[in-house]
Design an enzyme around this catalytic site. Structure first.
Site, PDB file in Angstrom:
ATOM      1  N   ASP A   1       0.801  -1.293  -0.205  1.00 59.86           N
ATOM      2  CA  ASP A   1      -0.081   0.059  -0.071  1.00 59.86           C
ATOM      3  C   ASP A   1       0.903   1.190  -0.080  1.00 59.86           C
ATOM      4  O   ASP A   1       1.665   1.349   0.981  1.00 59.86           O
ATOM      5  CB  ASP A   1      -1.018  -0.098   1.142  1.00 59.86           C
ATOM      6  CG  ASP A   1      -2.030   1.066   1.297  1.00 59.86           C
ATOM      7  OD1 ASP A   1      -2.986   0.940   1.472  1.00 59.86           O
ATOM      8  OD2 ASP A   1      -1.554   2.204   0.752  1.00 59.86           O
TER       9      ASP A   1
ATOM     10  N   ASP B   1      -3.473   2.164  -5.644  1.00 60.95           N
ATOM     11  CA  ASP B   1      -2.190   2.199  -4.947  1.00 60.95           C
ATOM     12  C   ASP B   1      -1.762   0.899  -3.815  1.00 60.95           C
ATOM     13  O   ASP B   1      -1.025   0.929  -3.122  1.00 60.95           O
ATOM     14  CB  ASP B   1      -1.868   3.500  -4.167  1.00 60.95           C
ATOM     15  CG  ASP B   1      -2.566   3.158  -2.514  1.00 60.95           C
ATOM     16  OD1 ASP B   1      -3.812   2.618  -2.478  1.00 60.95           O
ATOM     17  OD2 ASP B   1      -2.609   3.806  -1.482  1.00 60.95           O
ATOM     18  N   GLU B   2      -3.058  -0.151  -4.219  1.00 56.14           N
ATOM     19  CA  GLU B   2      -2.705  -1.225  -3.248  1.00 56.14           C
ATOM     20  C   GLU B   2      -2.998  -2.498  -4.009  1.00 56.14           C
ATOM     21  O   GLU B   2      -3.913  -2.559  -4.888  1.00 56.14           O
ATOM     22  CB  GLU B   2      -3.946  -0.980  -2.210  1.00 56.14           C
ATOM     23  CG  GLU B   2      -4.024  -1.772  -0.992  1.00 56.14           C
ATOM     24  CD  GLU B   2      -5.491  -1.670  -0.439  1.00 56.14           C
ATOM     25  OE1 GLU B   2      -5.741  -2.395   0.332  1.00 56.14           O
ATOM     26  OE2 GLU B   2      -5.777  -0.398  -0.389  1.00 56.14           O
TER      27      GLU B   2
HETATM   28  P1  TTP Z   1      -5.408   5.302   0.772  1.00 60.92           P
HETATM   29  O1  TTP Z   1      -4.230   3.934   0.530  1.00 60.92           O
HETATM   30  O2  TTP Z   1      -6.446   4.877   1.637  1.00 60.92           O
HETATM   31  O3  TTP Z   1      -4.683   6.449   1.362  1.00 60.92           O
HETATM   32  P2  TTP Z   1      -3.072   6.989   1.081  1.00 60.92           P
HETATM   33  O4  TTP Z   1      -2.418   6.116   0.144  1.00 60.92           O
HETATM   34  O5  TTP Z   1      -3.253   8.265   0.398  1.00 60.92           O
HETATM   35  O6  TTP Z   1      -2.504   6.998   2.222  1.00 60.92           O
HETATM   36  P3  TTP Z   1      -2.073   5.868   3.427  1.00 60.92           P
HETATM   37  O7  TTP Z   1      -2.156   4.704   2.635  1.00 60.92           O
HETATM   38  O8  TTP Z   1      -0.607   6.084   3.472  1.00 60.92           O
HETATM   39  O9  TTP Z   1      -2.635   6.205   4.407  1.00 60.92           O
HETATM   40  O10 TTP Z   1      -5.855   5.730  -0.688  1.00 60.92           O
HETATM   41  C1  TTP Z   1      -5.230   5.458  -1.937  1.00 60.92           C
HETATM   42  C2  TTP Z   1      -5.533   7.047  -2.718  1.00 60.92           C
HETATM   43  O11 TTP Z   1      -7.007   6.529  -2.904  1.00 60.92           O
HETATM   44  C3  TTP Z   1      -5.427   7.936  -2.055  1.00 60.92           C
HETATM   45  O12 TTP Z   1      -3.912   8.648  -2.078  1.00 60.92           O
HETATM   46  C4  TTP Z   1      -6.431   8.908  -2.678  1.00 60.92           C
HETATM   47  C5  TTP Z   1      -7.329   7.989  -3.001  1.00 60.92           C
HETATM   48  N1  TTP Z   1      -8.614   8.227  -1.748  1.00 60.92           N
HETATM   49  C6  TTP Z   1      -9.818   8.951  -2.432  1.00 60.92           C
HETATM   50  O13 TTP Z   1      -9.511   9.650  -3.350  1.00 60.92           O
HETATM   51  N2  TTP Z   1     -10.696   9.066  -1.414  1.00 60.92           N
HETATM   52  C7  TTP Z   1     -10.669   8.264  -0.244  1.00 60.92           C
HETATM   53  O14 TTP Z   1     -11.776   8.554   0.515  1.00 60.92           O
HETATM   54  C8  TTP Z   1      -9.797   7.535   0.102  1.00 60.92           C
HETATM   55  C9  TTP Z   1      -9.798   6.575   1.422  1.00 60.92           C
HETATM   56  C10 TTP Z   1      -8.590   7.410  -0.943  1.00 60.92           C
HETATM   57 MG    MG Z   2      -2.075   4.180   0.648  1.00 57.05          MG
END
Ligand code: TTP
Ligand code: MG
Length: 397
Positions: free
Chosen positions: A14, A109-110
């Protein structure tokens, strides 16, 4: 389940603050600063994500941009550049494919990687995971958090526990020590409602949960009871399913007792809509069709859909449609299951005038959420449903 041999080696990757990190990478001036991705600070709309520097101010995904601005006026606010993040995501998945064809992307991203069969080629799983991290740093100039475990459930928790730039390995013989102290909320399927019920039983940690036997869990939570029983013991046989392409995103819940009160049903609909909205946004998708599924006490199942004239990824829009569909059913029979699904998915960069049809809606929800936070503190967004239930003037529709 098929494809779930013993001694599996699963990696969960992630990316850290994904959209914000890409922006900081591409503009060195933004590094070390609070960066909020989502749009102009005074525009309507919500935070997609923010840099870890911005998280210190309590800014979070899905928070109204106006609130993010209030919390940190000197943050840099940027629009969402889906095309760019999608390109980076493709590069990331190319790297994954060098180690195994068994890659299951969960969002941009995951992903899960099953590297059980790759070990002969690459030595140990740990080698693969370290190499992945290094290549992501060297080739993409970004950081990822990685979890490594014998199954998907554990690998996902592991990747989350040391964010950002995390690297957590859970071996078979460490599972119990790892899981036992975690709060039950960490277990997949434990939302705010289930957590509340578990707390009433004095169950706060996974260790507490293990003291409840399977028949009791089944009686209390229906199907979810089984899931709780096995996950609390670190058992998860779900295979990594490569190239799963989402045609719809949905969630349903089976009640322990059949429910009739439409207001109570709507509080569940809000929980489900929050989850569906979050998953849509994370996948960079928007939906045009919302479906409500209701199973009645006599097992008759009803399904009703509405297609909008725009696409949305907003919880409150999904919630509003689901509520209308429920009202239109004029139910007289108790309900045993309710579900919300978003279909007709499109990629998020297509411009939509989300609020053009509904002036004022954004302000209403922002105000409602602000009130909730004033009363219950920061991490209380899901408590909005309680307020909505109790206080008519905060209704979202
Ligand atoms: P996440 O992996 O949940 O968040 P992140 O990568 O920004 O932060 P971290 O993993 O370090 O906690 O989500 C991945 C991407 O998805 C995030 O960069 C933006 C998008 N996203 C949204 O657009 N809206 C949302 O509500 C969420 C949770 C994520
Ligand atoms: Mg993330």
């Amino acid at each position: 389940m098929e494809n779930t041999p013993k001694n599996r080696q699963i990696i969960h990757v992630d990316m850290d603050a994904f959209y914000a990190s890409v922006e900081q990478r591409d503009n060195p001036e933004l590094r070390g600063k609070p960066v909020v991705v989502g749009g102009k600070p005074k525009s309507r709309g919500v935070v997609a994500t923010c840099s870890y520097e911005a998280r210190k101010y309590g800014i979070r995904s899905a928070m109204p941009l106006s609130e993010a601005y209030r919390r940190c006026p000197h943050a840099v606010f940027l629009p969402v550049d889906f095309a760019k993040y999608r390109r980076v995501s493709q590069q990331l998945h190319k790297i994954f494919q060098d180690y195994t064809p068994l890659v299951e992307p969960l969002s941009l991203d995951e992903a899960f990687l099953d590297v059980t069969a790759s070990l002969r080629l690459f030595g140990s799983t740990e080698n693969i995971a370290r190499e992945l991290k290094k290549r992501i740093k060297d080739e993409l100039n970004l950081t990822a958090s990685i979890g490594l475990a014998p199954n998907k459930f554990l690998a996902k928790i592991a990747s989350d526990i040391q964010k950002p730039d995390g690297f957590v390995v859970i071996d078979e013989d460490q599972i119990e020590a790892f899981l036992d102290p975690l709060p039950v909320e960490r277990i997949w399927g434990v939302g705010p409602k289930t957590a509340e019920q578990l707390h009433e039983l004095n169950v706060r940690t996974v260790r507490d949960l293990k003291k409840i036997d399977k028949p009791t869990l089944n009686r209390l939570f229906g199907q979810l009871g089984n899931q709780l029983y096995y996950l609390a013991r670190g058992i998860d046989d779900r295979p990594v399913e490569p190239e799963r392409e989402a045609k719809s995103i949905g969630r349903e819940i089976t009640f322990q007792q059949d429910l009739t009160d439409p207001e109570v049903l709507k509080t569940y609909l809000l929980d489900l809509s929050l989850d569906v909205g979050r998953r849509l946004r994370k996948a960079g998708l928007k939906a045009r069709t919302v479906t409500l599924k209701v199973r009645l006490a006599d097992f008759k199942t009803l399904s009703r859909s509405r297609t909008l004239n725009y696409s949305t990824d907003l919880d409150k829009e999904i919630y509003k449609e689901a509520c209308q569909l429920l009202d239109e059913l004029h139910l007289k029979t108790p309900v045993r299951l309710i579900g919300v699904t978003a279909h007709n998915l499109t990629c998020g960069e297509i411009q939509q005038s989300l609020f053009a049809t509904e002036p004022g809606a954004e302000e209403k929800i922002t105000k409602a959420l602000d009130k909730v936070k004033e009363r219950f503190g920061e991490d209380s967004i899901t408590l909005a449903r309680l307020l909505i239930q109790k206080n008519d003037e905060n209704k979202l529709d």
